[in-house]
Design an enzyme around this catalytic site. Structure first.
Site, PDB file in Angstrom:
ATOM      1  N   THR A   1       0.731  -1.118   0.044  1.00 22.68           N
ATOM      2  CA  THR A   1      -0.045  -0.038  -0.035  1.00 22.68           C
ATOM      3  C   THR A   1       0.924   1.280  -0.062  1.00 22.68           C
ATOM      4  O   THR A   1       0.562   2.240  -0.964  1.00 22.68           O
ATOM      5  CB  THR A   1      -0.990  -0.041   1.143  1.00 22.68           C
TER       6      THR A   1
ATOM      7  N   GLU B   1       0.639   9.672  -5.537  1.00 22.25           N
ATOM      8  CA  GLU B   1       1.274  11.066  -5.195  1.00 22.25           C
ATOM      9  C   GLU B   1       2.246  11.443  -6.493  1.00 22.25           C
ATOM     10  O   GLU B   1       1.968  12.505  -6.670  1.00 22.25           O
ATOM     11  CB  GLU B   1       1.959  11.213  -4.035  1.00 22.25           C
TER      12      GLU B   1
ATOM     13  N   HIS C   1      -7.070   0.604  -0.525  1.00 23.70           N
ATOM     14  CA  HIS C   1      -6.393  -0.585  -1.311  1.00 23.70           C
ATOM     15  C   HIS C   1      -7.339  -1.766  -1.291  1.00 23.70           C
ATOM     16  O   HIS C   1      -7.467  -2.370  -0.378  1.00 23.70           O
ATOM     17  CB  HIS C   1      -5.027  -0.723  -0.714  1.00 23.70           C
TER      18      HIS C   1
END
Length: 131
Positions: A33, A41, A67
């Site tokens: 994750t 990002e 996730h």
């Protein structure tokens, strides 16, 4: 002017170094994750940077993601960020982020980045080292 709807998509192949087991966020050799979040990002950073002036950058201020499915080592993963909003003062930018592998969706969410002057930001940060 930052254009709403502009997107960036990134891809990479999951390696042992990109697993939950390797980073310590889990005990299994599946796409971690933290790496999915970083890809999201990075896609946002990349799409926003094309609108910024020299000396400007951006920093993440909020990330709200899920996730939802595992990805094995050796499979390609993709992350996309789409600009969905810009604050009235033009300093905060919102994104819709998503991730998928070769078999389908694996994660989604929202992300916010603040536009900064790199030099000023680093000076303020490094100021924490001084007594």
């Amino acid at each position: 002017m930052i254009l709403i709807g502009t997107k960036c998509q990134l891809e990479q192949t999951v390696t042992e170094a990109l697993t939950a087991e390797a980073v310590g966020s889990g005990a299994l050799p599946v796409f971690g994750t933290p790496f999915m979040a970083a890809m999201m990002e990075n896609a946002a950073l990349t799409v926003l940077q094309s609108f910024l002036e020299e000396g400007q950058g951006s920093v993440g201020t909020h990330l709200d993601i899920s996730h939802d499915a595992p990805t094995p080592v050796g499979m390609k993963v993709f992350a996309e960020a789409e600009i969905t909003g810009v604050s009235e003062n033009g300093k905060m930018v919102d994104f819709q982020v998503s991730a998928w592998d070769e078999k389908g969706p694996i994660g989604k969410g929202t992300h916010t980045r603040a536009i900064i002057k790199n030099e000023t930001f680093l000076a303020k940060c490094n100021g924490k080292l001084k007594g």
